[in-house]
Design an enzyme around this catalytic site. Structure first.
Site, mmCIF file in Angstrom:
data_model
loop_
_atom_site.group_PDB
_atom_site.id
_atom_site.type_symbol
_atom_site.label_atom_id
_atom_site.label_comp_id
_atom_site.label_asym_id
_atom_site.label_seq_id
_atom_site.Cartn_x
_atom_site.Cartn_y
_atom_site.Cartn_z
ATOM 1 C CG PHE A 1 15.708 21.580 40.543
ATOM 2 C CD1 PHE A 1 16.041 20.804 39.445
ATOM 3 C CD2 PHE A 1 14.397 21.514 41.022
ATOM 4 C CE1 PHE A 1 15.099 19.987 38.826
ATOM 5 C CE2 PHE A 1 13.444 20.720 40.411
ATOM 6 C CZ PHE A 1 13.794 19.954 39.305
ATOM 7 C CB CYS A 2 13.744 24.575 44.784
ATOM 8 S SG CYS A 2 13.573 22.783 44.995
ATOM 9 C CB VAL A 3 16.046 29.392 43.221
ATOM 10 C CG1 VAL A 3 16.053 30.803 42.646
ATOM 11 C CG2 VAL A 3 16.431 29.436 44.713
#
Length: 333
Positions: A85-87
């Site tokens: 998600f954060c990548v």
């Protein structure tokens, strides 16, 4: 109806009042996304939400140094923590900075062409291992508080996201398509490239302490201290034996991802709270509905779950941060 939230049901942002509404207002102005699930999922615990936003804002957004560089550090942290998600989010944000070619190289799993960029990315990845990859910094020393604050901010946020959100940044993971992530980044470009004044988020905090030595003289320090204090209060959801299990597990942690056969993981039936906290710290992507159900009793509200997960997540952050504090102390001596 599908939702991006796991295990909790946050109130819709339009229903927010008080400090939560103030955080959303700053998110819209300084981050460009007023309903970011990353923060909405914390809204049942405003005392956690506000310092989480403050640490990210004062380091990544308003802190010294290149926004591209700090996005690269955050990308490296997120990659090391296995947080897709954060990548994906940081790939979109690199498009927002205007670094389109760099964003696409990362999306293809390739190393940055620019050697300085490659060093910053590697530094971010290595911060997961307590004590590793500290020096020399791949950025000017005067930018260290913002870069370290960014890294620690996302070590916390990654764990919150992996614990309490699905992996989908956008419905159907459409951000995996180059035109979509490019367009999404361009839509945020005006906000991302705007200069933010440090300190605006500090007014949202319950109290302000100076913070760790590596952040001395910056607004990053009080934000970090506030998040540390707010998350530490979640220990009251565990008994003394469970708290000891969490401390001892984190003390022995070497930065690695736990194996599937993990003897040190507390038993779901005997110590469900400690199990959730340890998972949130070291392998949040492995938290299951069975783990949450085993712990949750009628008195355990969404706020309780957020506080317990935040306690575990920050236990890992504190273990990582101790290396920076030790280095700062050696520099002063």
């Amino acid at each position: 109806m599908s939702t991006t939230f796991r295990f909790t049901e946050p109130l819709p942002p339009k229903a927010a009042t008080g400090r939560v509404a103030e955080v959303y207002e700053q998110l819209a102005r300084d981050f460009g996304i007023d309903k970011a699930p990353t923060f909405v999922v914390l809204s049942s615990a405003p005392e956690i939400l506000a310092p989480t936003w403050a640490l990210m804002r004062e380091s990544l957004i308003a802190g010294a140094g290149s926004r591209t560089g700090k996005e690269l550090a955050a990308y490296g942290v997120s990659h090391a923590n296995k947080c897709p998600f954060c990548v994906d989010a940081h790939t979109v944000l690199l498009h927002a900075t205007g670094d389109h070619a760099l964003a696409e190289r990362l999306a293809r799993g390739e190393r940055p062409e620019n050697e300085e960029h490659a060093r910053v990315l590697s530094w971010g990845q290595h911060t997961r291992v307590p004590g590793a990859g500290l020096m020399p910094y791949p950025f000017p020393p005067e930018h260290a508080p913002a870069y370290i604050g960014t890294a620690l901010s996302f070590h916390f946020i990654n764990r919150i996201v992996s614990s309490l959100l699905t992996e989908q940044l956008m419905p159907g993971n459409v951000q995996r398509w180059r035109p979509v992530r490019s367009l999404a980044g361009r839509s945020m470009a005006g906000t991302v490239r705007r200069t933010a004044v440090p300190g605006a988020a500090l007014a949202l905090l319950d109290e302000q302490a100076a913070g760790p030595a590596w952040a001395a003289g910056t607004t990053v320090g009080p934000a970090y201290a506030a998040l540390r204090a707010a998350t530490a209060a979640g220990a009251d959801l565990l008994d003394e034996d469970e708290q000891a299990v969490v401390r001892e597990t984190l003390w022995d942690w070497d930065g690695s991802h736990p194996p599937l056969s993990w003897p040190a993981l507390p038993d779901r039936r005997e110590q469900p709270g400690a199990r959730l906290a340890v998972l949130a710290a070291l392998a949040p992507y492995r938290i299951t509905q069975e783990d949450v159900t085993a712990w949750r009793r009628p008195e355990h509200t969404d706020r309780c779950l957020v506080r317990l997960v935040a306690f575990g997540a920050f236990a890992a952050v504190d273990r990582i941060e101790s290396s920076f504090t030790l280095h700062a102390a050696r520099e002063r001596s």
